[in-house]
Design an enzyme around this catalytic site. Structure first.
Site, PDB file in Angstrom:
ATOM      1  N   LYS A  67       0.823  -1.214   0.000  1.00  0.00           N
ATOM      2  CA  LYS A  67       0.000   0.000   0.000  1.00  0.00           C
ATOM      3  C   LYS A  67       0.852   1.258   0.000  1.00  0.00           C
ATOM      4  CE  LYS A  67      -4.335   1.629   1.259  1.00  0.00           C
ATOM      5  NZ  LYS A  67      -4.774   2.055  -0.052  1.00  0.00           N
ATOM      6  N   GLY A  72       6.315   0.662   5.948  1.00  0.00           N
ATOM      7  CA  GLY A  72       7.264  -0.244   5.301  1.00  0.00           C
ATOM      8  C   GLY A  72       7.376   0.011   3.809  1.00  0.00           C
ATOM      9  N   CYS A  73       6.255   0.327   3.174  1.00  0.00           N
ATOM     10  CA  CYS A  73       6.252   0.563   1.724  1.00  0.00           C
ATOM     11  C   CYS A  73       6.993   1.860   1.389  1.00  0.00           C
ATOM     12  CB  CYS A  73       4.820   0.615   1.209  1.00  0.00           C
ATOM     13  SG  CYS A  73       3.937  -0.957   1.484  1.00  0.00           S
ATOM     14  N   THR A  74       6.834   2.866   2.234  1.00  0.00           N
ATOM     15  CA  THR A  74       7.536   4.129   2.021  1.00  0.00           C
ATOM     16  C   THR A  74       9.034   3.937   2.226  1.00  0.00           C
ATOM     17  OG1 THR A  74       5.583   5.393   2.680  1.00  0.00           O
ATOM     18  CG2 THR A  74       7.703   6.542   2.764  1.00  0.00           C
ATOM     19  N   ALA A  77      10.458   2.094  -0.790  1.00  0.00           N
ATOM     20  CA  ALA A  77      10.522   2.985  -1.953  1.00  0.00           C
ATOM     21  C   ALA A  77      11.648   4.002  -1.806  1.00  0.00           C
ATOM     22  CB  ALA A  77       9.176   3.689  -2.139  1.00  0.00           C
TER      23      ALA A  77
END
Length: 181
Positions: A67, A72-74, A77
């Site tokens: 998401k 964690g995704c940020t 990235a």
């Protein structure tokens, strides 16, 4: 508050070990090393149709994540963005995939200063093809898996249940190792 709870749940799901057979349960598992990478066309954060064939002749880091705008995704990235010059030196392109909309990806890239392509996979069709889909409370999310695809379009390495913190370093090391051969 609802976003915080969703972020916490997604983080727990991403870090918790999966039950046996859970990876790719909806899609029969991820493609194997040595197999041809399944082709696809998805809408990018720029609103353009983008497919794997567009990158033939380059190494492709195809990473799936749950998401936009979550911790964690940020982090994952940001680390890919931090290492953008290293990927370019190695002839590699980074493509991120989640079920978020192209508009969400566009906002995520703008807010976080991301210069690589994010692809929208509504409904999780491509995530399923890559054995990288998960269900949570009736919603579909992409599971945190990465596929390193060689310049000929073959799966060179598969990384499942990755740790977003050191993942970019892990991918760069894998590319360096494979390019030595």
């Amino acid at each position: 508050m609802k976003i915080f709870v969703l972020c916490a749940v997604l983080l727990v799901c991403a870090l918790a070990p999966a039950p046996a057979g859970a990876i790719g349960a909806a899609g029969g598992g991820p493609p194997s090393v040595g197999a041809a990478a399944p082709d696809f066309s998805l809408t990018s954060d720029l609103g353009k149709p983008t497919g794997l064939k567009d990158f033939h002749g380059r190494w492709v880091v195809l990473y799936f994540y749950p998401k936009d705008f979550t911790g964690g995704c940020t982090l994952e990235a940001h680390n890919f963005q931090r290492d953008a010059a290293k990927y370019e030196e190695r002839g590699a392109v980074v493509l991120g995939v989640s079920v978020d909309s192209a508009d969400s990806h566009k906002s995520f890239c703008a807010k976080e200063g991301l210069g690589f392509t994010l692809l929208s996979d509504p409904g999780g069709k491509v995530s399923t093809m890559y054995g990288s889909v998960m269900q949570y409370e009736g919603a579909t999310y992409s599971e945190r898996n990465t596929f390193l695809i060689d310049p000929q379009g073959t799966i060179a390495r598969v990384f499942t249940k990755v740790d977003p913190k050191g993942h970019s370093d892990e991918i760069l090391a894998a590319i360096a190792s494979l390019q030595k051969h």
